[in-house]
Motif scaffolding. Structure first.
Motif, PDB file in Angstrom:
ATOM      1  N   ILE A   1       4.051   5.745  -5.574  1.00 25.98           N
ATOM      2  CA  ILE A   1       4.015   5.841  -7.036  1.00 25.98           C
ATOM      3  C   ILE A   1       2.979   6.866  -7.478  1.00 25.98           C
ATOM      4  N   LYS A   2       1.815   6.832  -6.846  1.00 27.19           N
ATOM      5  CA  LYS A   2       0.752   7.783  -7.179  1.00 27.19           C
ATOM      6  C   LYS A   2       1.178   9.209  -6.841  1.00 27.19           C
TER       7      LYS A   2
ATOM      8  N   SER B   1      -6.906   1.131  -5.825  1.00 28.11           N
ATOM      9  CA  SER B   1      -6.461   2.336  -5.126  1.00 28.11           C
ATOM     10  C   SER B   1      -5.813   3.374  -6.033  1.00 28.11           C
ATOM     11  N   ILE B   2      -5.092   2.963  -7.075  1.00 26.43           N
ATOM     12  CA  ILE B   2      -4.359   3.949  -7.885  1.00 26.43           C
ATOM     13  C   ILE B   2      -4.644   3.837  -9.374  1.00 26.43           C
ATOM     14  N   GLY B   3      -5.648   3.042  -9.769  1.00 32.01           N
ATOM     15  CA  GLY B   3      -5.903   2.799 -11.184  1.00 32.01           C
ATOM     16  C   GLY B   3      -6.663   3.917 -11.879  1.00 32.01           C
ATOM     17  N   ASP B   4      -5.958   4.973 -12.298  1.00 31.77           N
ATOM     18  CA  ASP B   4      -6.599   6.033 -13.083  1.00 31.77           C
ATOM     19  C   ASP B   4      -7.047   5.496 -14.435  1.00 31.77           C
ATOM     20  N   ASN B   5      -6.214   4.659 -15.017  1.00 31.34           N
ATOM     21  CA  ASN B   5      -6.535   4.015 -16.291  1.00 31.34           C
ATOM     22  C   ASN B   5      -6.037   2.578 -16.208  1.00 31.34           C
ATOM     23  N   ILE B   6      -6.877   1.640 -16.627  1.00 35.41           N
ATOM     24  CA  ILE B   6      -6.544   0.223 -16.478  1.00 35.41           C
ATOM     25  C   ILE B   6      -6.764  -0.497 -17.802  1.00 35.41           C
ATOM     26  N   MET B   7      -5.763  -1.252 -18.234  1.00 26.37           N
ATOM     27  CA  MET B   7      -5.860  -2.087 -19.420  1.00 26.37           C
ATOM     28  C   MET B   7      -5.770  -3.551 -19.000  1.00 26.37           C
ATOM     29  N   PHE B   8      -6.748  -4.340 -19.411  1.00 28.23           N
ATOM     30  CA  PHE B   8      -6.785  -5.757 -19.057  1.00 28.23           C
ATOM     31  C   PHE B   8      -6.377  -6.603 -20.254  1.00 28.23           C
TER      32      PHE B   8
ATOM     33  N   ILE C   1       0.836  -1.205   0.000  1.00 25.91           N
ATOM     34  CA  ILE C   1       0.000   0.000   0.000  1.00 25.91           C
ATOM     35  C   ILE C   1       0.867   1.250   0.000  1.00 25.91           C
ATOM     36  N   LYS C   2       1.924   1.239   0.795  1.00 25.42           N
ATOM     37  CA  LYS C   2       2.825   2.396   0.861  1.00 25.42           C
ATOM     38  C   LYS C   2       3.525   2.635  -0.471  1.00 25.42           C
TER      39      LYS C   2
ATOM     40  N   ASP D   1     -11.378   2.320 -15.664  1.00 25.23           N
ATOM     41  CA  ASP D   1     -10.713   2.817 -14.473  1.00 25.23           C
ATOM     42  C   ASP D   1     -11.210   2.064 -13.249  1.00 25.23           C
ATOM     43  N   SER D   2     -10.693   2.445 -12.088  1.00 24.01           N
ATOM     44  CA  SER D   2     -11.013   1.707 -10.864  1.00 24.01           C
ATOM     45  C   SER D   2     -12.475   1.819 -10.467  1.00 24.01           C
ATOM     46  N   SER D   3     -13.176   2.835 -10.961  1.00 26.95           N
ATOM     47  CA  SER D   3     -14.585   3.002 -10.600  1.00 26.95           C
ATOM     48  C   SER D   3     -15.520   2.142 -11.439  1.00 26.95           C
ATOM     49  N   THR D   4     -15.036   1.644 -12.570  1.00 25.75           N
ATOM     50  CA  THR D   4     -15.891   0.849 -13.461  1.00 25.75           C
ATOM     51  C   THR D   4     -15.497  -0.622 -13.526  1.00 25.75           C
TER      52      THR D   4
END
Length: 252
Positions: free
Chosen positions: A180-181, A203-210, A174-175, A221-224
């Motif tokens: 990094i963020k 926690s830090i995924g502004d943009n996520i590619m799977f 987490i730290k 992103d982390s909200s979707t």
């Protein structure tokens, strides 16, 4: 900003990356996720020109990277910071010498200027006073912090992190995520993180590619991500009991 277009790579006839495209924006922490063997680290190596794809292009703020002269490639590499999975510290060098190494190799700064920059970077990652210590004298989490300090010592525009939480306990992970963020936000850089850690994703995924079997199946992103309708992503995200319970909260 980093843009990748139609990246494809095979090893011994096996497709590892299949026509992968995407954009990683300045000031965002962009994550590339997926199970082991899905091509995440190979994609990172293609972006860094450590592995040559059969097809595709990589652009750094509009500058094509893979098919330029060696001098132009060196200039772009000076703008990149890389945190390798194992930290990749030199065991025979002190913390200070490890962080200073890129400055020794790539700049004409005076010793005083280099020492000031190293001190600043160690302070930024919370390691004041550790310069004289050897890697064998510090914890795994501290080694990752030293790796981050070395990655940012050249004041890069682009930061790449390969499994930064590998081998770390949850609290230290987490730290590292928070660090990094924070660095991404403070320096307004383009950060790409390769990970399979769902805590990092949330926690830090502004943009996520799977990635799944070398293909990009989803981006968001982390909200979707928790309410995705992609079956393979759903299985990856909710592969442990705690997150299965969390899904119930999101889908009520």
């Amino acid at each position: 900003m980093i843009e990748i277009k139609n990246i494809s790579k095979t090893f011994n006839g096996k497709v590892v990356l299949d026509d992968v495209s995407g954009i990683f924006r300045k000031g965002e922490t962009s994550l590339v996720i997926g199970a082991s063997g899905t091509g995440k680290s190979v994609l990172l190596k293609c972006m860094l020109d450590l592995v040559e794809p059969e097809k595709g292009e990589v652009f750094f703020d509009g500058k094509e990277f893979l098919h330029v002269s060696e001098n132009d490639r060196k200039d772009l590499r000076r703008e990149m910071g890389v945190l390798f999975q194992g930290g990749a510290l030199f065991d025979s060098k002190t913390v200070q010498e490890n962080v200073k190494f890129p400055l020794d190799m790539l700049t004409k700064m005076s010793e005083g200027e280099k020492n000031d920059r190293v001190e600043f970077c160690l302070h930024k990652v919370g390691l004041d006073g550790t310069g004289p210590r050897m890697p064998s004298e510090i914890s795994g989490g501290m080694k990752k912090r030293v790796g981050i300090a070395r990655a940012i010592v050249m004041n890069p525009k682009y930061l790449f992190c390969d499994e930064p939480n590998s081998g770390l306990d949850p609290l230290t992970s987490i730290k590292i995520d928070e660090l990094i963020k924070e660095i991404t936000d403070d320096f307004n850089i383009t950060t790409v993180v390769i990970t399979h850690d769902m805590n990092s994703v949330l926690s830090i995924g502004d943009n996520i590619m799977f990635l799944y079997k070398g293909k990009k199946l989803w981006e968001g992103d982390s909200s979707t991500i928790m309410t995705s309708s992609v079956k393979e992503l759903d299985e990856f995200v909710f592969s442990n009991h705690a997150l299965k319970k969390l899904r119930g909260e999101f889908t009520k």
